[in-house]
Design a protein around this motif. Sequence first.
Motif, mmCIF file in Angstrom:
data_model
loop_
_atom_site.group_PDB
_atom_site.id
_atom_site.type_symbol
_atom_site.label_atom_id
_atom_site.label_comp_id
_atom_site.label_asym_id
_atom_site.label_seq_id
_atom_site.Cartn_x
_atom_site.Cartn_y
_atom_site.Cartn_z
ATOM 1 N N HIS A 99 0.728 -1.505 0.229
ATOM 2 C CA HIS A 99 0.329 0.009 0.153
ATOM 3 C C HIS A 99 0.568 1.182 0.166
ATOM 4 C CE1 HIS A 99 -3.424 1.490 0.398
ATOM 5 N NE2 HIS A 99 -3.848 2.480 0.549
ATOM 6 N N TYR A 100 0.460 1.854 -1.445
ATOM 7 C CA TYR A 100 1.708 3.460 -1.034
ATOM 8 C C TYR A 100 0.656 5.197 -0.915
ATOM 9 C CZ TYR A 100 4.396 6.504 -4.373
ATOM 10 O OH TYR A 100 5.732 7.450 -4.263
ATOM 11 N N ILE A 101 1.009 5.483 0.508
ATOM 12 C CA ILE A 101 0.248 6.534 1.077
ATOM 13 C C ILE A 101 -0.229 5.770 1.842
ATOM 14 C CG2 ILE A 101 -1.203 8.143 0.740
ATOM 15 C CD1 ILE A 101 1.235 8.897 -0.599
ATOM 16 N N SER A 102 0.512 6.051 3.266
ATOM 17 C CA SER A 102 -0.715 5.465 4.248
ATOM 18 C C SER A 102 -1.986 6.395 4.921
ATOM 19 C CB SER A 102 -0.132 6.181 6.443
ATOM 20 O OG SER A 102 -0.650 6.057 6.597
ATOM 21 N N PRO A 103 -2.775 5.755 4.844
ATOM 22 C CA PRO A 103 -3.989 6.733 5.249
ATOM 23 C C PRO A 103 -4.107 7.181 6.514
ATOM 24 C CG PRO A 103 -4.684 3.967 4.775
ATOM 25 C CD PRO A 103 -3.476 4.070 4.622
ATOM 26 N N LYS B 19 -6.651 -3.477 10.738
ATOM 27 C CA LYS B 19 -6.939 -3.541 8.839
ATOM 28 C C LYS B 19 -5.776 -3.504 8.518
ATOM 29 C CE LYS B 19 -10.843 -2.903 6.102
ATOM 30 N NZ LYS B 19 -11.962 -1.794 5.083
ATOM 31 N N ILE B 20 -4.826 -2.865 8.902
ATOM 32 C CA ILE B 20 -3.812 -2.461 7.294
ATOM 33 C C ILE B 20 -2.860 -3.632 7.860
ATOM 34 C CG2 ILE B 20 -1.616 -0.780 7.348
ATOM 35 C CD1 ILE B 20 -3.238 1.603 7.963
ATOM 36 N N ALA B 21 -2.541 -3.861 9.086
ATOM 37 C CA ALA B 21 -1.855 -4.878 9.117
ATOM 38 C C ALA B 21 -2.335 -6.677 8.711
ATOM 39 C CB ALA B 21 -1.867 -5.607 10.588
ATOM 40 N N GLU B 22 -3.079 -6.608 8.194
ATOM 41 C CA GLU B 22 -4.308 -7.677 8.122
ATOM 42 C C GLU B 22 -4.210 -7.590 6.842
ATOM 43 O OE1 GLU B 22 -8.617 -10.020 8.078
ATOM 44 O OE2 GLU B 22 -8.161 -8.290 9.397
ATOM 45 N N ALA B 23 -4.012 -5.875 6.138
ATOM 46 C CA ALA B 23 -4.258 -6.327 4.433
ATOM 47 C C ALA B 23 -2.659 -6.503 3.689
ATOM 48 C CB ALA B 23 -4.895 -5.122 4.159
ATOM 49 N N VAL B 24 -1.811 -5.780 5.144
ATOM 50 C CA VAL B 24 -1.021 -5.447 4.077
ATOM 51 C C VAL B 24 0.638 -5.762 4.404
ATOM 52 C CG1 VAL B 24 0.987 -3.336 3.611
ATOM 53 C CG2 VAL B 24 -1.652 -2.556 3.652
ATOM 54 N N SER B 25 1.505 -6.215 2.921
ATOM 55 C CA SER B 25 2.583 -7.207 3.193
ATOM 56 C C SER B 25 3.208 -6.274 3.666
ATOM 57 C CB SER B 25 3.506 -8.462 2.051
ATOM 58 O OG SER B 25 2.309 -8.572 1.789
ATOM 59 N N HIS B 26 3.373 -4.466 2.609
ATOM 60 C CA HIS B 26 4.850 -3.856 2.753
ATOM 61 C C HIS B 26 3.961 -2.351 2.588
ATOM 62 C CE1 HIS B 26 8.977 -3.097 3.291
ATOM 63 N NE2 HIS B 26 8.566 -1.613 2.540
ATOM 64 N N MET B 27 4.342 -1.286 3.372
ATOM 65 C CA MET B 27 3.949 -0.425 3.649
ATOM 66 C C MET B 27 4.486 0.606 3.521
ATOM 67 S SD MET B 27 1.513 2.502 3.872
ATOM 68 C CE MET B 27 -0.462 1.104 4.404
ATOM 69 N N LEU B 28 4.130 1.516 2.341
ATOM 70 C CA LEU B 28 5.053 2.151 1.597
ATOM 71 C C LEU B 28 4.484 4.159 2.548
ATOM 72 C CD1 LEU B 28 6.117 1.806 -1.773
ATOM 73 C CD2 LEU B 28 7.558 1.508 -0.087
ATOM 74 N N VAL B 29 5.655 4.844 2.490
ATOM 75 C CA VAL B 29 5.136 6.051 3.851
ATOM 76 C C VAL B 29 5.799 7.319 2.835
ATOM 77 C CG1 VAL B 29 4.067 4.865 5.796
ATOM 78 C CG2 VAL B 29 6.744 6.219 5.528
ATOM 79 N N VAL B 30 5.445 8.501 2.906
ATOM 80 C CA VAL B 30 5.581 9.939 2.129
ATOM 81 C C VAL B 30 5.815 10.943 3.006
ATOM 82 C CG1 VAL B 30 3.809 8.407 0.188
ATOM 83 C CG2 VAL B 30 3.409 10.556 2.103
ATOM 84 N N PHE B 31 5.352 10.659 4.451
ATOM 85 C CA PHE B 31 6.010 11.667 5.662
ATOM 86 C C PHE B 31 6.869 10.754 6.691
ATOM 87 C CE2 PHE B 31 1.645 13.009 3.747
ATOM 88 C CZ PHE B 31 2.194 14.269 3.062
ATOM 89 N N PRO B 32 7.917 11.348 7.118
ATOM 90 C CA PRO B 32 8.910 11.206 7.327
ATOM 91 C C PRO B 32 8.106 10.143 9.053
ATOM 92 C CG PRO B 32 9.316 13.068 7.503
ATOM 93 C CD PRO B 32 8.197 13.136 6.680
ATOM 94 N N PHE B 33 7.543 10.725 9.984
ATOM 95 C CA PHE B 33 6.660 10.636 11.038
ATOM 96 C C PHE B 33 5.589 9.619 11.317
ATOM 97 C CE2 PHE B 33 3.109 13.811 9.343
ATOM 98 C CZ PHE B 33 2.383 12.581 9.671
ATOM 99 N N GLU B 34 5.388 9.087 9.583
ATOM 100 C CA GLU B 34 4.409 7.724 10.030
ATOM 101 C C GLU B 34 5.844 6.206 9.635
ATOM 102 O OE1 GLU B 34 1.011 9.164 6.466
ATOM 103 O OE2 GLU B 34 3.204 8.785 5.317
ATOM 104 N N GLU B 35 6.926 6.726 9.214
ATOM 105 C CA GLU B 35 7.639 4.797 9.456
ATOM 106 C C GLU B 35 7.328 4.550 11.219
ATOM 107 O OE1 GLU B 35 11.709 4.317 7.094
ATOM 108 O OE2 GLU B 35 11.616 5.900 8.461
ATOM 109 N N GLN B 36 7.120 5.188 11.880
ATOM 110 C CA GLN B 36 7.473 4.931 13.166
ATOM 111 C C GLN B 36 6.823 4.250 13.342
ATOM 112 O OE1 GLN B 36 8.424 7.769 16.507
ATOM 113 N NE2 GLN B 36 9.228 6.288 17.768
ATOM 114 N N ILE B 37 4.847 5.084 12.951
ATOM 115 C CA ILE B 37 4.034 4.272 14.001
ATOM 116 C C ILE B 37 3.770 2.697 13.355
ATOM 117 C CG2 ILE B 37 1.462 4.410 12.784
ATOM 118 C CD1 ILE B 37 1.802 7.592 12.627
ATOM 119 N N TYR B 38 4.505 2.885 11.616
ATOM 120 C CA TYR B 38 4.225 1.137 11.413
ATOM 121 C C TYR B 38 5.191 0.704 12.157
ATOM 122 C CZ TYR B 38 0.525 2.466 8.257
ATOM 123 O OH TYR B 38 -0.418 3.219 7.767
#
Length: 376
Positions: free
Chosen positions: A109-113, A125-144
């Motif tokens: 999934h490209y771009i975090s909700p 739900k994202i954990a159930e759906a996504v093998s790998h997340m691509l994020v575009v904002f620096p603060f999002e990386e730590q969340i995942y």
Amino acid sequence: MVAGETSGDMLAARMLSGLRPRLPDSLMHGIGGPRMAEHGFVNDWPMDKLSVRGLFEVLAHYREISGIRKQLKQRLLDERPDVFIGVDAPDFNLDLEIQLKQAGIPTMHYISPSIWAWRAGRIKKIAEAVSHMLVVFPFEEQIYQQAGIPVTYVGHPLAQVIPMEIDTAAARDELGLDPRFKVVAILPGSRISEIKYNTEAFVRAAKILTDRDPNLQIVVPMAGNKQRAYYIKLVVAAGLEGVPVLLVDGRSHTVIAAADAVLVASGTASLEVALYKKPMVIAYKMMEASWQILRHMGYQPWIGLPNILEKEFVVPEFLQSAATPQALAEAIWQQLNDDALQGRLRQRFTDMHHSLLRDTANLSAQAVLDVIQAHK
């Protein structure tokens, strides 16, 4: 791949620009737009079928959208692609990703909700759906990372597309604008639903501004012929066809570059304006029933991406009933005429640009290749 709107088409195209040279003979298909098609992407359905926003607006199109997802799911289960990539459009993509992942197809999934803004519970739900997340904002990386979801911060594609230094004079020349007079860009949105609810207030604000300064040049970019026709219909219905506005087909970046200030609907466009280092006023209107539900679901006081990234009201926001023509016009007038404010915003937005600048095309392409290799 599935991208559901103009901004997703742009984001996905940036990824494809890095991925296509590495996979020159691969079939890349699904739902996308014209920029994706430039990289050999094949559209199975038109992207505008998914470009609907607002709870009740989505319900009106639910049967058609659900039918598309069902057909696409069956096609992908039969085909078993090396990877499925949902580009934004979480309401469409996450359920599809869950079913594909359960069937053993790697999903990205490209771009975090915006779980940091509202509906944080979606991370389960994202954990159930996504093998790998691509994020575009620096603060999002730590969340995942904290949620145990594989993640890569790839920077924001717009930070590479938009130059650090803006040639305003060249943009004005390209659009045929008079260099002696100030320019206001109005971006009511690329979705039909956004144009429906934002246009009248935005154009009435333009009327107030041009009544105050007859030399002011108002420019409105249109995402496509359908949007242009609907915009004109709304303007005529509101009796505003006499407001001096230059309509431009596409070229939204040129329009923003040419502007002294921008009135923009909330969304990716507000980030584009920030990266062009332009003063702006963010406004948004939607169906009243949708607003009454959504306004109670947010976790933070901002909706505009520049304000969210800066964690303060760097630029003003006017939502729903607050987005009156008079309020919008007054806020834009201040942005146009406060030199110190313009300088502060230019510096804040330049710093923001640097924080989002990464080699997005190659970082995202490499992440896709890594996921494919890991699941062989």
